[in-house]
Design an enzyme around this catalytic site. Structure first.
Site, PDB file in Angstrom:
ATOM      1  N   ARG A  90     -22.488 -72.239  -2.470  1.00 43.82           N
ATOM      2  CA  ARG A  90     -21.500 -72.405  -1.400  1.00 43.82           C
ATOM      3  C   ARG A  90     -21.516 -71.252  -0.404  1.00 43.82           C
ATOM      4  O   ARG A  90     -20.470 -70.822   0.097  1.00 43.82           O
ATOM      5  CB  ARG A  90     -20.086 -72.600  -1.981  1.00 43.82           C
ATOM      6  N   ARG A  91     -22.701 -70.743  -0.134  1.00 46.00           N
ATOM      7  CA  ARG A  91     -22.847 -69.709   0.886  1.00 46.00           C
ATOM      8  C   ARG A  91     -23.750 -70.171   2.029  1.00 46.00           C
ATOM      9  O   ARG A  91     -24.162 -69.369   2.861  1.00 46.00           O
ATOM     10  CB  ARG A  91     -23.428 -68.433   0.266  1.00 46.00           C
ATOM     11  N   GLY A  92     -24.105 -71.434   2.035  1.00 45.25           N
ATOM     12  CA  GLY A  92     -24.939 -71.968   3.105  1.00 45.25           C
ATOM     13  C   GLY A  92     -26.424 -71.748   2.906  1.00 45.25           C
ATOM     14  O   GLY A  92     -27.221 -71.997   3.827  1.00 45.25           O
ATOM     15  N   LEU A  94     -28.647 -73.370   0.860  1.00 43.04           N
ATOM     16  CA  LEU A  94     -29.412 -74.616   0.892  1.00 43.04           C
ATOM     17  C   LEU A  94     -29.517 -75.145   2.319  1.00 43.04           C
ATOM     18  O   LEU A  94     -30.598 -75.556   2.768  1.00 43.04           O
ATOM     19  CB  LEU A  94     -28.763 -75.659  -0.011  1.00 43.04           C
ATOM     20  N   SER A 118     -33.154 -83.944  -7.992  1.00 42.84           N
ATOM     21  CA  SER A 118     -32.550 -83.759  -9.311  1.00 42.84           C
ATOM     22  C   SER A 118     -31.133 -84.331  -9.322  1.00 42.84           C
ATOM     23  O   SER A 118     -30.671 -84.849 -10.342  1.00 42.84           O
ATOM     24  CB  SER A 118     -32.532 -82.277  -9.687  1.00 42.84           C
ATOM     25  N   GLU A 119     -30.448 -84.232  -8.194  1.00 39.67           N
ATOM     26  CA  GLU A 119     -29.117 -84.813  -8.025  1.00 39.67           C
ATOM     27  C   GLU A 119     -29.111 -85.583  -6.701  1.00 39.67           C
ATOM     28  O   GLU A 119     -29.146 -84.969  -5.626  1.00 39.67           O
ATOM     29  CB  GLU A 119     -28.047 -83.728  -8.018  1.00 39.67           C
ATOM     30  N   TYR A 123     -28.895 -84.733  -0.879  1.00 39.92           N
ATOM     31  CA  TYR A 123     -29.747 -84.695   0.303  1.00 39.92           C
ATOM     32  C   TYR A 123     -29.374 -85.687   1.404  1.00 39.92           C
ATOM     33  O   TYR A 123     -29.961 -85.650   2.482  1.00 39.92           O
ATOM     34  CB  TYR A 123     -31.207 -84.896  -0.126  1.00 39.92           C
ATOM     35  N   PHE A 409     -43.503 -84.414  -7.787  1.00 39.48           N
ATOM     36  CA  PHE A 409     -44.174 -83.296  -7.121  1.00 39.48           C
ATOM     37  C   PHE A 409     -43.187 -82.159  -6.917  1.00 39.48           C
ATOM     38  O   PHE A 409     -41.997 -82.327  -7.061  1.00 39.48           O
ATOM     39  CB  PHE A 409     -44.788 -83.727  -5.790  1.00 39.48           C
TER      40      PHE A 409
END
Length: 409
Positions: A90-92, A94, A118-119, A123, A409
């Site tokens: 939660r710090r930006g 990603l 993975s989740e 995305y 991949f």
């Protein structure tokens, strides 16, 4: 954000990779797996988020060419190895890595970006839509029988050492890529990925085995699998774990499936990651005892709407203006006229009024033909502004075969 994004270097690869492994549970991969991924990693396309000397975020990309409807191979960034340390959520981080990565993909002229998640909830906000799904099954081979088409008995099967026939198996894979959307055209080195077989992943099963199908002295198919011996008071109840199967025609495929159904001392066939339209489903005597499951596989993003839509062919003539919304990559926002048919297509910006309105995420979901635009409209995610435009576009976007990603991949 107090972190800095840096391109991966060989001298900090171990630290970068250790951060990745920790984010995915902290269990190291086998030396065999690590060697393969070290060799395939494209350092210039991999970035790390660094907080001092700590790597607290990772992201990479592979340079793929992806099969699309019509048989073309479109350049695509295979997004991979994405992680953020639990201490730095939660710090930006990603968002900053996705921003940097998509800007780089655009600069390289790749119309598409793809990933396996993975989740899957992560995305969508970056414009990725679920473009293909996979089928898995747990088949009770003690009670399910298999009908086979004419010519099956003319196919000869034999065991073969996995490595000895690997090159011939890869040739069959290459022959099949253009016929099904969503498959990567493997470049040198990637043929090793399906052969990775660390003992840590076998869960008591055998090493990888291979049976090849032949007709007239020519290989026409193969199956790679493991067997797991088990028994109880009633006797043997072993299982077969299918890893890969490929065949050039229905008879060869049926011969391999019949073999897998009939291996001695086994009563369960575990099938993982197969296309949604895999033909064995239509040959079994009892589909309920196959315990089929479906899950998402390939998430796809259009990085360049015009180039991406113009790179594939369409099942029926189409002339539709899409009104596209793309907050994360605003260069895609606006109206695009798509004209095309089975021979190819063109997609260009236009001032004409939109016939359909949707986000880039929905375009990504529909791009390979696995998710109908009409279904997305029924969910309220596509808005029809010109009567008849939805039916025209939904038909055109379809694919003769379901899209499928054969390996991760």
């Amino acid at each position: 954000m107090d972190t800095e994004l840096k391109v991966l270097r060989r001298d900090n690869m171990d630290t970068w990779y250790a951060g990745l492994m920790r984010a995915f549970g902290g269990v190291d991969e086998s030396p065999e797996e690590r060697e393969v991924w070290d060799d395939l990693t494209e350092f210039e396309r991999s970035i790390g988020a660094w907080d001092g000397d700590q790597c607290v975020g990772t992201a990479g990309a592979f340079s793929f060419r992806l099969s699309v409807p019509g048989g073309a191979y479109v350049p695509a960034a295979g997004v991979t190895m994405v992680s953020v340390a639990a201490t730095h959520r939660r710090r930006g981080i990603l968002t900053s890595m996705m921003r940097r990565q998509l800007d780089d993909v655009r600069a390289l002229g790749e119309p598409l970006a793809v990933l396996t998640a993975s989740e899957p909830a992560i995305y969508g906000r970056f414009g990725y839509g679920i473009a293909s799904r996979q089928l898995s099954a747990e088949i009770d081979t003690s009670r399910v029988t298999l009908a086979v088409p004419p010519g099956t008995d003319a196919v000869r099967l034999r065991y073969a050492p996995v490595q000895e026939v690997a090159a011939q198996c890869e040739e069959l894979y290459v022959r099949s890529v253009g016929s099904r959307p969503g498959m990567p055209l493997r470049t040198p080195g990637w043929e090793r990925v399906p052969l990775v077989d660390p003992p840590s992943e076998r869960e008591g099963a055998s090493p990888l085995q291979c049976v090849v199908a032949e007709r007239g002295g020519e290989m026409v198919g193969y199956a790679r699998f493991r067997t797991k011996p088990e028994s109880d008071a009633a006797g043997p109840r072993g299982s077969v774990q299918l890893r890969q199967i490929d065949a050039v025609d229905p008879a060869a495929g049926a011969a391999l499936w019949r073999f897998l159904f009939g291996i001695d001392l086994t009563s369960t066939l575990h099938v993982r990651n197969r296309p949604m339209d895999d033909p064995w489903q239509y040959l079994v005597s009892d589909i309920r005892r196959c315990r089929i499951q479906v899950r998402d596989v390939l998430h796809l993003r259009l990085v360049d709407v015009g180039a991406a839509l113009g790179a594939r062919a369409y099942r029926a003539p189409v002339d539709v203006v899409f009104g596209v919304e793309d907050a994360f990559c605003p260069w895609n926002s606006g109206n695009w006229r798509l004209t095309g048919d089975t021979g190819g297509a063109s997609c260009v910006r236009t001032d004409d009024a939109a016939d359909l309105e949707l986000s880039v995420r929905e375009l990504g979901a529909a791009y390979l033909g696995g998710t109908p635009l009409a279904a997305l409209a029924d969910a309220g995610l596509v808005r029809e502004l010109r009567p008849g435009a939805l039916a025209e576009a939904s038909l055109a976007f379809g694919s003769q075969k379901a899209p499928w990603l054969p390996h991760g991949f």
